[in-house]
Design a protein around this motif. Structure first.
Motif, short mmCIF file in Angstrom:
data_model
loop_
_atom_site.label_atom_id
_atom_site.label_comp_id
_atom_site.label_asym_id
_atom_site.label_seq_id
_atom_site.Cartn_x
_atom_site.Cartn_y
_atom_site.Cartn_z
N GLN A 38 0.83 -1.19 0.00
CA GLN A 38 0.00 0.00 0.00
C GLN A 38 0.87 1.25 0.00
OE1 GLN A 38 -2.79 -0.09 3.16
NE2 GLN A 38 -4.01 -1.70 2.23
N GLN A 39 0.48 2.18 -0.87
CA GLN A 39 1.16 3.47 -0.95
C GLN A 39 0.68 4.35 0.21
OE1 GLN A 39 3.45 4.35 -3.17
NE2 GLN A 39 3.38 2.38 -4.20
N PRO A 40 1.53 5.14 0.77
CA PRO A 40 1.05 6.06 1.81
C PRO A 40 0.08 7.06 1.19
CG PRO A 40 3.35 6.49 1.28
CD PRO A 40 2.95 5.25 0.54
N GLN A 41 -1.08 7.21 1.83
CA GLN A 41 -2.12 8.09 1.31
C GLN A 41 -1.84 9.54 1.73
OE1 GLN A 41 -4.74 7.18 -0.63
NE2 GLN A 41 -3.90 5.12 -0.70
N GLU A 42 -2.22 10.45 0.82
CA GLU A 42 -2.10 11.86 1.15
C GLU A 42 -3.20 12.22 2.16
OE1 GLU A 42 -0.45 14.15 -2.71
OE2 GLU A 42 -2.53 13.51 -2.79
N LYS A 43 -2.88 13.11 3.06
CA LYS A 43 -3.85 13.52 4.06
C LYS A 43 -4.92 14.38 3.38
CE LYS A 43 -4.32 15.81 8.48
NZ LYS A 43 -3.66 16.58 9.52
N VAL A 44 -6.19 14.06 3.65
CA VAL A 44 -7.30 14.80 3.08
C VAL A 44 -7.98 15.57 4.20
CG1 VAL A 44 -9.52 14.63 1.90
CG2 VAL A 44 -7.66 13.09 1.27
N VAL A 45 -8.14 16.88 4.00
CA VAL A 45 -8.83 17.74 4.96
C VAL A 45 -10.14 18.18 4.32
CG1 VAL A 45 -8.71 19.89 6.28
CG2 VAL A 45 -6.65 18.52 5.92
N LYS A 46 -11.25 17.92 4.98
CA LYS A 46 -12.57 18.27 4.45
C LYS A 46 -12.81 19.77 4.58
CE LYS A 46 -14.56 13.83 5.61
NZ LYS A 46 -15.62 13.12 6.34
N PRO A 47 -13.69 20.30 3.74
CA PRO A 47 -14.00 21.73 3.86
C PRO A 47 -14.74 22.00 5.17
CG PRO A 47 -15.48 20.70 2.31
CD PRO A 47 -14.44 19.68 2.66
N GLU A 48 -14.56 23.21 5.71
CA GLU A 48 -15.21 23.56 6.96
C GLU A 48 -15.62 25.02 6.91
OE1 GLU A 48 -14.30 23.28 11.74
OE2 GLU A 48 -12.64 23.54 10.36
N PHE A 49 -16.79 25.31 7.46
CA PHE A 49 -17.24 26.69 7.55
C PHE A 49 -16.35 27.42 8.55
CE2 PHE A 49 -20.00 30.11 9.13
CZ PHE A 49 -20.35 30.70 7.93
N LYS A 50 -16.02 28.64 8.25
CA LYS A 50 -15.14 29.41 9.14
C LYS A 50 -15.85 29.61 10.48
CE LYS A 50 -12.66 31.61 5.46
NZ LYS A 50 -12.17 32.83 4.85
N GLY A 51 -15.29 29.02 11.53
CA GLY A 51 -15.89 29.10 12.85
C GLY A 51 -16.50 27.77 13.29
N GLY A 52 -16.60 26.81 12.40
CA GLY A 52 -17.11 25.49 12.77
C GLY A 52 -18.61 25.34 12.56
N LYS A 53 -19.12 24.21 13.02
CA LYS A 53 -20.52 23.85 12.82
C LYS A 53 -21.46 24.80 13.55
CE LYS A 53 -23.68 19.99 13.12
NZ LYS A 53 -23.90 18.60 13.50
N ASP A 54 -21.11 25.18 14.78
CA ASP A 54 -21.97 26.10 15.54
C ASP A 54 -22.08 27.46 14.85
OD1 ASP A 54 -22.43 24.18 17.45
OD2 ASP A 54 -20.76 24.84 18.73
N ALA A 55 -20.98 27.94 14.31
CA ALA A 55 -21.00 29.22 13.60
C ALA A 55 -21.84 29.11 12.32
CB ALA A 55 -19.58 29.67 13.26
N LEU A 56 -21.80 27.95 11.67
CA LEU A 56 -22.61 27.74 10.46
C LEU A 56 -24.09 27.79 10.82
CD1 LEU A 56 -22.98 27.05 7.47
CD2 LEU A 56 -22.76 24.64 8.10
N GLU A 57 -24.49 27.10 11.88
CA GLU A 57 -25.89 27.11 12.30
C GLU A 57 -26.34 28.53 12.65
OE1 GLU A 57 -26.54 24.26 15.39
OE2 GLU A 57 -26.12 22.56 14.07
N LYS A 58 -25.51 29.26 13.37
CA LYS A 58 -25.83 30.63 13.75
C LYS A 58 -25.99 31.52 12.51
CE LYS A 58 -24.15 34.34 16.73
NZ LYS A 58 -23.08 34.79 17.63
N HIS A 59 -25.09 31.34 11.55
CA HIS A 59 -25.15 32.12 10.31
C HIS A 59 -26.41 31.78 9.51
CE1 HIS A 59 -23.63 34.35 6.87
NE2 HIS A 59 -23.94 33.31 6.11
N LEU A 60 -26.75 30.49 9.44
CA LEU A 60 -27.95 30.10 8.70
C LEU A 60 -29.21 30.65 9.36
CD1 LEU A 60 -27.15 26.38 7.79
CD2 LEU A 60 -26.95 28.40 6.34
N LYS A 61 -29.27 30.63 10.69
CA LYS A 61 -30.43 31.18 11.39
C LYS A 61 -30.58 32.67 11.12
CE LYS A 61 -30.53 27.99 15.30
NZ LYS A 61 -30.30 27.85 16.75
N LYS A 62 -29.45 33.36 11.03
CA LYS A 62 -29.47 34.80 10.80
C LYS A 62 -29.89 35.13 9.36
CE LYS A 62 -26.49 38.87 11.13
NZ LYS A 62 -25.12 39.34 11.40
N GLN A 63 -29.39 34.39 8.39
CA GLN A 63 -29.61 34.69 6.99
C GLN A 63 -30.92 34.12 6.42
OE1 GLN A 63 -27.74 36.74 5.06
NE2 GLN A 63 -26.59 37.15 6.94
N PHE A 64 -31.41 33.02 7.00
CA PHE A 64 -32.59 32.34 6.45
C PHE A 64 -33.86 33.08 6.90
CE2 PHE A 64 -35.89 29.09 6.26
CZ PHE A 64 -35.60 28.46 5.07
#
Length: 150
Positions: A38-64
């Protein structure tokens, strides 16, 4: 018949064990191929909203904004956001729909989002991020508790 049973019961498991320990039989058998290094796999970092999940929920509540005149119902709108290498939303698709006014409002909010981009190794890459809009009694609600009518 007895010989066939002995073949399946004793010889084939031994061959599988020998293959596990990289013993070479001297012939190519498609069922018993050596394990690939097995070849060593490259590290994969998933996309994230700036501030994390709580900040995303707060932003969605404000904008929706709840659509005017839409019926009060329960459901969920899920929007797939295609993100560029810079983390901007370049394309949106409805994954789960709830009705025209709710879907359009969710798409409008998602098009304004900004994320930290996904990375493969040290290189920033395009990615997909799904945003969920849970609707309870006609309002956006991220809590599991039912909303109370006033």
């Amino acid at each position: 018949m007895k010989r066939l049973f002995l073949l399946f019961a004793f010889v084939l498991p031994l061959a599988a064990q020998a293959q596990f320990f990289n013993f070479d039989f001297g012939f190519d058998d498609p069922f018993f191929t050596p394990r690939q290094q097995q070849q060593p796999q490259e590290k994969v970092v998933k996309p994230e909203f700036k501030g994390g999940k709580d900040a995303l929920e707060k932003h969605l509540k404000k904008q929706f904004h709840n659509p005017q005149g839409a019926e009060r119902r329960d459901g969920q709108v899920v929007v797939a956001c295609i993100l560029s290498e810079k983390g901007k939303v370049v394309e949106t698709h409805l994954v789960r729909q709830m009705g025209e006014p709710w879907d359009q409002e969710a798409l409008r909010v998602c098009k304004k989002l900004k994320f930290r981009p996904a990375k493969r190794g040290k290189k920033k890459v395009k990615s997909r991020y799904d945003v969920s809009f849970p609707i309870r009694r006609g309002r956006l609600s991220f809590s599991n508790l039912p909303t109370v009518d006033l």
